[in-house]
Design a protein around this motif. Structure first.
Motif, PDB file in Angstrom:
ATOM      1  N   TYR A 208       6.025  45.975 -20.138  1.00  0.00           N
ATOM      2  CA  TYR A 208       7.305  45.125 -20.634  1.00  0.00           C
ATOM      3  C   TYR A 208       8.600  46.121 -21.054  1.00  0.00           C
ATOM      4  O   TYR A 208       9.551  45.671 -20.524  1.00  0.00           O
ATOM      5  CB  TYR A 208       6.723  44.266 -21.580  1.00  0.00           C
ATOM      6  N   GLU A 209       8.236  46.905 -21.872  1.00  0.00           N
ATOM      7  CA  GLU A 209       9.413  47.727 -22.343  1.00  0.00           C
ATOM      8  C   GLU A 209      10.169  48.495 -21.242  1.00  0.00           C
ATOM      9  O   GLU A 209      11.298  48.617 -21.207  1.00  0.00           O
ATOM     10  CB  GLU A 209       8.965  48.709 -23.256  1.00  0.00           C
ATOM     11  N   ALA A 210       9.259  49.039 -20.431  1.00  0.00           N
ATOM     12  CA  ALA A 210       9.763  49.867 -19.094  1.00  0.00           C
ATOM     13  C   ALA A 210      10.501  48.914 -18.270  1.00  0.00           C
ATOM     14  O   ALA A 210      11.359  49.378 -17.501  1.00  0.00           O
ATOM     15  CB  ALA A 210       8.555  50.439 -18.454  1.00  0.00           C
ATOM     16  N   SER A 211      10.160  47.593 -18.128  1.00  0.00           N
ATOM     17  CA  SER A 211      11.084  46.642 -17.561  1.00  0.00           C
ATOM     18  C   SER A 211      12.576  46.523 -17.640  1.00  0.00           C
ATOM     19  O   SER A 211      13.493  46.245 -16.957  1.00  0.00           O
ATOM     20  CB  SER A 211      10.325  45.225 -17.337  1.00  0.00           C
ATOM     21  N   HIS A 212      12.780  47.007 -18.997  1.00  0.00           N
ATOM     22  CA  HIS A 212      14.077  46.627 -19.686  1.00  0.00           C
ATOM     23  C   HIS A 212      14.906  45.530 -19.275  1.00  0.00           C
ATOM     24  O   HIS A 212      15.929  45.292 -19.194  1.00  0.00           O
ATOM     25  CB  HIS A 212      15.152  47.984 -18.926  1.00  0.00           C
ATOM     26  N   ASN A 213      13.916  44.415 -19.338  1.00  0.00           N
ATOM     27  CA  ASN A 213      14.298  42.995 -19.534  1.00  0.00           C
ATOM     28  C   ASN A 213      14.137  42.455 -20.768  1.00  0.00           C
ATOM     29  O   ASN A 213      12.865  42.183 -21.040  1.00  0.00           O
ATOM     30  CB  ASN A 213      13.781  42.181 -18.167  1.00  0.00           C
ATOM     31  N   LEU A 214      15.106  41.947 -21.596  1.00  0.00           N
ATOM     32  CA  LEU A 214      14.766  41.560 -22.866  1.00  0.00           C
ATOM     33  C   LEU A 214      14.118  40.239 -22.973  1.00  0.00           C
ATOM     34  O   LEU A 214      13.499  40.004 -23.919  1.00  0.00           O
ATOM     35  CB  LEU A 214      16.123  41.602 -23.681  1.00  0.00           C
ATOM     36  N   VAL A 215      14.526  39.365 -22.023  1.00  0.00           N
ATOM     37  CA  VAL A 215      13.452  38.019 -22.011  1.00  0.00           C
ATOM     38  C   VAL A 215      12.150  38.505 -21.880  1.00  0.00           C
ATOM     39  O   VAL A 215      11.218  37.646 -22.614  1.00  0.00           O
ATOM     40  CB  VAL A 215      14.079  37.079 -20.970  1.00  0.00           C
ATOM     41  N   VAL A 216      11.679  39.147 -20.912  1.00  0.00           N
ATOM     42  CA  VAL A 216      10.362  39.481 -20.698  1.00  0.00           C
ATOM     43  C   VAL A 216       9.771  40.216 -21.828  1.00  0.00           C
ATOM     44  O   VAL A 216       8.711  39.792 -22.613  1.00  0.00           O
ATOM     45  CB  VAL A 216      10.092  40.388 -19.428  1.00  0.00           C
TER      46      VAL A 216
ATOM     47  N   HIS B 120      10.613  40.221 -24.875  1.00  0.00           N
ATOM     48  CA  HIS B 120      10.483  39.486 -26.276  1.00  0.00           C
ATOM     49  C   HIS B 120       9.779  38.210 -26.139  1.00  0.00           C
ATOM     50  O   HIS B 120       8.896  37.914 -26.976  1.00  0.00           O
ATOM     51  CB  HIS B 120      11.967  38.995 -26.749  1.00  0.00           C
ATOM     52  N   THR B 121       9.599  37.694 -25.101  1.00  0.00           N
ATOM     53  CA  THR B 121       8.760  36.713 -24.655  1.00  0.00           C
ATOM     54  C   THR B 121       7.304  37.125 -24.854  1.00  0.00           C
ATOM     55  O   THR B 121       6.340  36.495 -25.611  1.00  0.00           O
ATOM     56  CB  THR B 121       8.750  35.897 -23.343  1.00  0.00           C
ATOM     57  N   MET B 122       7.051  38.233 -24.212  1.00  0.00           N
ATOM     58  CA  MET B 122       5.596  38.703 -24.466  1.00  0.00           C
ATOM     59  C   MET B 122       5.150  39.415 -25.663  1.00  0.00           C
ATOM     60  O   MET B 122       4.017  39.216 -26.164  1.00  0.00           O
ATOM     61  CB  MET B 122       5.537  39.903 -23.094  1.00  0.00           C
ATOM     62  N   ARG B 123       6.170  39.873 -26.300  1.00  0.00           N
ATOM     63  CA  ARG B 123       5.851  40.422 -27.396  1.00  0.00           C
ATOM     64  C   ARG B 123       5.551  39.177 -28.561  1.00  0.00           C
ATOM     65  O   ARG B 123       4.799  39.316 -29.414  1.00  0.00           O
ATOM     66  CB  ARG B 123       7.000  41.152 -28.060  1.00  0.00           C
ATOM     67  N   ALA B 124       6.244  38.061 -28.358  1.00  0.00           N
ATOM     68  CA  ALA B 124       6.086  37.048 -29.190  1.00  0.00           C
ATOM     69  C   ALA B 124       4.548  36.665 -29.126  1.00  0.00           C
ATOM     70  O   ALA B 124       4.040  35.775 -29.936  1.00  0.00           O
ATOM     71  CB  ALA B 124       6.843  35.928 -28.644  1.00  0.00           C
ATOM     72  N   LEU B 125       3.997  36.827 -27.743  1.00  0.00           N
ATOM     73  CA  LEU B 125       2.714  36.554 -27.657  1.00  0.00           C
ATOM     74  C   LEU B 125       1.578  37.507 -27.561  1.00  0.00           C
ATOM     75  O   LEU B 125       0.542  37.212 -27.122  1.00  0.00           O
ATOM     76  CB  LEU B 125       2.545  35.816 -25.870  1.00  0.00           C
ATOM     77  N   SER B 126       2.154  38.576 -27.982  1.00  0.00           N
ATOM     78  CA  SER B 126       1.256  39.782 -28.129  1.00  0.00           C
ATOM     79  C   SER B 126       0.015  39.699 -29.026  1.00  0.00           C
ATOM     80  O   SER B 126      -0.980  40.154 -28.719  1.00  0.00           O
ATOM     81  CB  SER B 126       1.966  41.057 -28.658  1.00  0.00           C
ATOM     82  N   GLY B 127      -0.021  38.762 -29.942  1.00  0.00           N
ATOM     83  CA  GLY B 127      -1.171  38.235 -30.675  1.00  0.00           C
ATOM     84  C   GLY B 127      -2.107  37.801 -29.840  1.00  0.00           C
ATOM     85  O   GLY B 127      -3.137  38.064 -29.968  1.00  0.00           O
ATOM     86  N   LEU B 128      -1.569  36.604 -29.015  1.00  0.00           N
ATOM     87  CA  LEU B 128      -2.571  35.900 -28.128  1.00  0.00           C
ATOM     88  C   LEU B 128      -3.086  36.891 -27.167  1.00  0.00           C
ATOM     89  O   LEU B 128      -4.353  36.982 -26.628  1.00  0.00           O
ATOM     90  CB  LEU B 128      -1.535  34.711 -27.588  1.00  0.00           C
ATOM     91  N   LEU B 129      -2.192  37.750 -26.617  1.00  0.00           N
ATOM     92  CA  LEU B 129      -2.796  38.824 -25.717  1.00  0.00           C
ATOM     93  C   LEU B 129      -3.611  39.533 -25.878  1.00  0.00           C
ATOM     94  O   LEU B 129      -4.539  39.948 -25.230  1.00  0.00           O
ATOM     95  CB  LEU B 129      -1.398  39.792 -25.178  1.00  0.00           C
ATOM     96  N   ARG B 130      -3.644  40.166 -27.222  1.00  0.00           N
ATOM     97  CA  ARG B 130      -4.624  41.017 -27.967  1.00  0.00           C
ATOM     98  C   ARG B 130      -5.826  40.156 -28.150  1.00  0.00           C
ATOM     99  O   ARG B 130      -6.967  40.808 -27.759  1.00  0.00           O
ATOM    100  CB  ARG B 130      -4.110  41.619 -29.317  1.00  0.00           C
ATOM    101  N   GLN B 131      -5.780  39.096 -28.655  1.00  0.00           N
ATOM    102  CA  GLN B 131      -7.049  38.177 -28.839  1.00  0.00           C
ATOM    103  C   GLN B 131      -7.644  38.035 -27.469  1.00  0.00           C
ATOM    104  O   GLN B 131      -8.905  37.991 -27.397  1.00  0.00           O
ATOM    105  CB  GLN B 131      -6.484  36.968 -29.535  1.00  0.00           C
TER     106      GLN B 131
END
Length: 260
Positions: free
Chosen positions: A156-164, A166-177
């Motif tokens: 996601y970071e390497a995509s350099h798309n800020l919407v992608v 921050h959206t996926m970082r906001a869901l990172s807890g859900l992703l880890r779980q």
């Protein structure tokens, strides 16, 4: 940073704007702790009163929060992700929706990462893949799961798309779980761990090679594989539970229990 680097803006506003830019671009992540006040003031080349005023602006906007150990970046999107986690935990059909969303997002992110990744991004991706390999060989499942999530976030970071990002970082807890729980289920199949590592390596290698189409296909195929395997395993478990209930009338009839 100059104390009053933007004409017409106060030093405090300039300080707040600089910190907001770091949050926006992803240099500061949700949960990151800021340096102690004295050190942060030196780093930003501002006075401590100016720093306090700048941070107050961000606190009022909900971007910086006070914690028992100091100030940190707020968990962006927490108003959405907290109830979403509870919803997904209690409704199986929402898990399908989440994985559909991830398949689309992972495909886009991998494509963009293959096109845009720089040397710093590639190094981070390599470190994540190395962690997956080491944990896989040592059999440390939780570490492998954590490295799995970190590899996706690195994409996601390497995509350099800020919407992608921050959206996926906001869901990172859900992703880890989700990754940790999913792996516990998927590991009931002996071949799954090797499959997952091979899929992550395919994503990793295609991104590093700059092959956007291969990266997109590999990322989407990985999520679809996980989705399909989980569905098969859950369906098999459900059939087993039905068969067991039939042995004794669901425990609510007078039928004699079948001897096994």
């Amino acid at each position: 940073m100059e104390e009053d680097s933007i004409k017409g803006a106060s030093a405090a506003e300039s300080t707040a704007r600089h910190l907001k830019d770091l949050i926006r671009e992803g240099s500061l992540s949700p949960g990151d702790h800021l340096l102690p006040e004295r050190d942060l003031a030196v780093q930003l080349n501002v006075s401590r009163p100016t720093l306090r005023q700048g941070i107050k602006i961000l606190e009022d906007e909900g971007l910086i929060v006070q914690t028992p150990t100091g100030r940190s970046v707020a968990a962006l999107g927490r108003g959405i992700t907290d109830p979403l986690i509870a919803l997904i935990a209690s409704h199986a059909e929402v898990v399908d929706d989440y994985l559909e969303f991830r398949a689309t997002t992972e495909r886009l992110a991998a494509r963009l990462a293959a096109e845009r990744a720089n040397s710093v991004d590639r190094e981070r991706l390599s470190l994540c893949m190395d962690r997956i390999d080491r944990a896989h060989e040592s059999g440390v499942r939780r570490e492998e799961a954590e490295a799995d999530v970190d590899l996706h976030i690195a994409v996601y970071e390497a995509s350099h798309n800020l919407v992608v990002l921050h959206t996926m970082r906001a869901l990172s807890g859900l992703l880890r779980q989700g990754v940790i729980e999913n792996r516990e289920t998927l590991f009931s199949r002996p071949e799954t761990r090797d499959q997952l590592r091979a899929q992550h390596r395919a994503i990793f290698e295609s991104v590093l090679a700059g092959n956007a189409e291969e990266a997109a296909n590999a990322a989407e195929a990985h999520v679809h594989y996980t989705h399909h395997a989980l569905s098969e395993i859950k369906a098999s478990e459900a059939r087993l539970q039905v068969s067991l209930r039939r042995l004794n009338g669901g425990r609510v009839s007078t039928r004699q229990k079948v001897e096994r």
